[in-house]
Design an enzyme around this catalytic site. Sequence first.
Site, PDB file in Angstrom:
ATOM      1  N   GLU A  52      26.146  30.506  29.840  1.00 17.76           N
ATOM      2  CA  GLU A  52      26.768  30.214  31.139  1.00 17.76           C
ATOM      3  C   GLU A  52      25.962  29.123  31.840  1.00 17.76           C
ATOM      4  O   GLU A  52      24.741  29.183  31.876  1.00 17.76           O
ATOM      5  CB  GLU A  52      26.819  31.492  31.997  1.00 17.76           C
ATOM      6  N   MET A  61      26.992  33.879  36.568  1.00 18.06           N
ATOM      7  CA  MET A  61      27.514  35.014  35.813  1.00 18.06           C
ATOM      8  C   MET A  61      28.729  35.572  36.563  1.00 18.06           C
ATOM      9  O   MET A  61      28.653  35.788  37.771  1.00 18.06           O
ATOM     10  CB  MET A  61      26.455  36.115  35.675  1.00 18.06           C
ATOM     11  N   GLY A  62      29.828  35.781  35.847  1.00 17.23           N
ATOM     12  CA  GLY A  62      31.054  36.242  36.500  1.00 17.23           C
ATOM     13  C   GLY A  62      32.011  35.087  36.753  1.00 17.23           C
ATOM     14  O   GLY A  62      33.167  35.293  37.111  1.00 17.23           O
ATOM     15  N   CYS A  92      35.921  33.455  39.175  1.00 18.97           N
ATOM     16  CA  CYS A  92      36.603  34.644  39.706  1.00 18.97           C
ATOM     17  C   CYS A  92      35.693  35.461  40.624  1.00 18.97           C
ATOM     18  O   CYS A  92      36.031  35.731  41.767  1.00 18.97           O
ATOM     19  CB  CYS A  92      37.113  35.507  38.562  1.00 18.97           C
ATOM     20  N   SER A 127      51.635  25.536  47.430  1.00 17.57           N
ATOM     21  CA  SER A 127      51.907  26.899  47.906  1.00 17.57           C
ATOM     22  C   SER A 127      51.907  27.914  46.775  1.00 17.57           C
ATOM     23  O   SER A 127      52.632  28.883  46.796  1.00 17.57           O
ATOM     24  CB  SER A 127      53.263  26.937  48.608  1.00 17.57           C
ATOM     25  N   ALA A 131      45.374  22.423  47.147  1.00 20.37           N
ATOM     26  CA  ALA A 131      45.511  23.530  46.178  1.00 20.37           C
ATOM     27  C   ALA A 131      46.685  23.203  45.260  1.00 20.37           C
ATOM     28  O   ALA A 131      47.717  23.859  45.275  1.00 20.37           O
ATOM     29  CB  ALA A 131      45.730  24.841  46.924  1.00 20.37           C
ATOM     30  N   VAL A 132      46.500  22.122  44.490  1.00 26.41           N
ATOM     31  CA  VAL A 132      47.618  21.585  43.699  1.00 26.41           C
ATOM     32  C   VAL A 132      47.464  21.866  42.202  1.00 26.41           C
ATOM     33  O   VAL A 132      47.846  21.063  41.368  1.00 26.41           O
ATOM     34  CB  VAL A 132      47.794  20.065  43.939  1.00 26.41           C
ATOM     35  N   ASP A 186      41.629  30.614  31.262  1.00 21.42           N
ATOM     36  CA  ASP A 186      42.224  29.426  31.881  1.00 21.42           C
ATOM     37  C   ASP A 186      42.222  28.198  30.974  1.00 21.42           C
ATOM     38  O   ASP A 186      43.136  27.390  31.018  1.00 21.42           O
ATOM     39  CB  ASP A 186      41.500  29.079  33.190  1.00 21.42           C
ATOM     40  N   HIS A 244      55.867  62.063  47.416  1.00 21.94           N
ATOM     41  CA  HIS A 244      56.336  61.760  48.768  1.00 21.94           C
ATOM     42  C   HIS A 244      55.291  62.226  49.776  1.00 21.94           C
ATOM     43  O   HIS A 244      54.716  63.296  49.592  1.00 21.94           O
ATOM     44  CB  HIS A 244      57.663  62.500  49.024  1.00 21.94           C
TER      45      HIS A 244
END
Length: 464
Positions: free
Chosen positions: A35, A39-40, A43, A181, A268-269, A310, A443
């Site tokens: 890495e 670490m992680g 995310c 979006s 955020a495209v 990813d 319920h």
Amino acid sequence: MASQTFDMIVIGAGPGGYVAAIRGAQLGLKVACVEREHMGGICLNWGCIPTKALLRSSEIFHYMHRAKEYGLSAEKIGFDLDAVVKRSRGVAKQLNSGVTHLLKKNKVTAIMGEATVAAKGKVTVKTDKGTEELTAKAIVLATGARARELPGLEADGDLVWTYKHALVPKRMPKKMLVIGSGAIGIEFASFYNTLGADVTVVEVMDRILPVEDAEISKFAKKQFEKQGMKIREKTMVKQLDRGQGKVTAHIEQGGKTATEEFDTVISAVGIVGNTEGLGLEAVGVKVDRSHVVVDKMCRTGVEGIYAIGDIAGAPWLAHKASHEGVMVAELIAGGHPHAVDPDSIAGCTYCHPQVASVGLTEAQAKEKGYDIKVGRFPFIGNGKAIALGEPEGLVKTVFDAKTGALLGAHMVGAEVTELIQGYVIGRQLETTEEDLMNTVFPHPTLSEMMHESVLDAWGRALHY
């Protein structure tokens, strides 16, 4: 140059990489996990987890303002942005050290450094102490992705932010433009809007949350607008002129371009796979538009080299990466795991109201030629939703009319990111409408709406 031999080398310790390493070790393999940063991965440190911590703070702030509705009183309501961010960073730090502990516990050799695939079965790692050479029959690429930067819209950390800047803001934005979006854009729009920023969201597609079912997108949009957000669809930001403490955005809609001033812009495209510097071309691993080309078992086509998460393409979700990590580790250890089915992976967006879905949308089911039955149930017909003061929401289910198979489920409303898993399990077990109708839901719970939505698809809803 120090040299070590392993059965499996994992490059990247995000939710795909560290899980692959742990599962490999559980199966008796000698594993190294390299890495370069945290670490992680994104995310835990800069993505899923810290954003949820921020959104929890804004959610509680939202409820404090609604205290009167619940017969309570709260006066002089305010927030300390630095303290909100500090809490979020603390949550990330706790989980980051948890990953380090898990790797150690499972006897995975963790190496901090920059890895390159030198040849088939060979990885070189540049560390603080020099260069290490690792060899293994199997190499797993789990290097993740980063924010896509469009020309002219690049982030500067001051006026124009990526998700990383938005997680540790230097100031509270007054007037904010969010470009894109998808889940990331909408979550930040929701967070800053709830804290009082004047937020405009611009989406190039014909609707916000474009991967969701059209009906859910429409419902969510209505709720966001009710909260004061401005939503502009089929719209493009062509240019950003940066000035002193302000940005002038050139926004094109319906063939006309207008300018508007903002003090903060979040871009955020989409994302780009981290494929550079790994030496992939030299070893013959195919890369297409920044993503490694793999088969359904995450094999790259070069023997002994796999890619997960990813970097291996959509859906770009942490839980998809983890599941692929387990699958690949089992494959390397000589097992016969099932391939991960992208249609059985749920997507969750933690805006207010929440959005969650799995499987095919109504439009996709029709496109694939299914004869379908669609059921819907609104939150307003559910006792628990009304008791919670959350009567705005919708559960929608899509079935194959011939076989009764559950093709997809789509929800918007309070806590739907937790509810969706019921339908995910249903799909995994190849459930039919009959199984779901015969299941007794407790319920009073929000989950009863899942039952009612199934009943509604066959014209049998009881409470609406």
